[in-house]
Design an enzyme around this catalytic site. Structure first.
Site, short mmCIF file in Angstrom:
data_model
loop_
_atom_site.label_atom_id
_atom_site.label_comp_id
_atom_site.label_asym_id
_atom_site.label_seq_id
_atom_site.Cartn_x
_atom_site.Cartn_y
_atom_site.Cartn_z
N SER A 116 0.87 -1.18 0.00
CA SER A 116 0.00 0.00 0.00
C SER A 116 0.90 1.22 0.00
O SER A 116 2.03 1.18 0.48
CB SER A 116 -0.90 0.02 1.25
N TYR A 134 -2.23 -1.36 10.60
CA TYR A 134 -2.39 -1.73 9.18
C TYR A 134 -1.25 -1.14 8.37
O TYR A 134 -0.62 -1.83 7.56
CB TYR A 134 -3.73 -1.22 8.65
#
Length: 254
Positions: A139, A152
């Site tokens: 990400s 995360y």
């Protein structure tokens, strides 16, 4: 990356980026096998894409991973690519005493140990293929952490680090390691909202596929390429500005 003629195993292939990539690879002339935990969704996706196959798999279960890898290698001896896509994104706030241990341990098992275990289960087979690929979906938050998704973001930074090590150790083999670092894409990972800050899924897939077709080892859309270069001794400025902007304009949730 060679974009056709591959046999590709994709985890988390029933929705969002995983499903869209699976369908795009399928349409490009690859044998695609997807995995997920929910059989009904796996059947729905493969029914909509005749010729695509599926296996049920919980990537937090090491025994299941071992069994699935053995089965797929037996049934698909030409399997030459894995795409580690499965992930979950719960919110957490490291400034508070609240800590949902079960949920966050599941996230680490899914987002970090899942790709590591999947890679280990297939890598010796992949080395026997003339051209092979391990594709890790991290990400842009690996480089620009979202404070309210602190753990995360940390798992995605760990996947980036893991990919660097994996790539180095496989450099003298036929296995190429590619990292995809998506921006905020309008899927149901958080909440599919049509928020103008989120990149439309079809636009993301189009640009990502174009860049996968090159010799890039890191694939990210043009709009976030500058963020990749942010980490350094002065990275706090952009991180603080980014997170302040999110506080002032919150991401919509259910």
């Amino acid at each position: 990356m060679n974009m056709s003629g591959n046999t590709i195993f994709i985890t988390g292939g029933t929705s969002g980026i995983g499903r869209a990539l699976a369908e795009k690879f399928h349409q490009a002339g690859n044998q695609v096998i997807i995995s997920g935990r929910r059989k009904a969704l796996l059947e729905e996706v493969t029914a909509a894409n005749p010729g695509m196959d599926y296996v049920e798999l919980d990537v937090t279960d090491p025994a299941q991973i071992t069994a699935v890898a053995k089965d797929l290698i037996t049934r698909y001896p030409n399997l030459n690519a894995i795409l580690n896509n499965a992930g979950i994104m719960p919110f957490d706030d490291p400034s508070k005493g609240e800590f949902d241990d079960d949920l966050l341990v599941t996230m680490v098992n899914t987002n970090l140990l899942g790709p590591a275990r999947i890679s280990a289960a297939f890598v010796e087979h992949l080395k026997t293929q003339e051209q092979a690929y391990i594709i890790n979906n991290s990400s842009i938050l690996a480089f620009l952490p979202l404070a309210h998704n602190a753990l995360y973001s940390a798992t995605k930074a760990a996947i980036h680090s893991y990919s660097l090590s994996q790539r180095f150790l496989l450099k003298d083999t036929s296995v190429k390691v590619i990292e995809i670092s998506p921006p905020w894409v309008d899927t149901d990972l958080i909440y599919k909202s049509g928020d103008p800050r989120a990149m439309p899924l079809d636009a993301f897939i189009k640009e990502t596929f174009e860049k996968l077709a090159t010799d890039r080892i890191e694939v990210m859309v043009e709009s976030v390429e500058a963020i990749r270069d942010n980490p350094g001794s002065n990275e706090h400025t952009l991180v603080n500005l980014f997170n302040q902007s999110v506080i002032e304009n919150p991401i919509p949730v259910h």
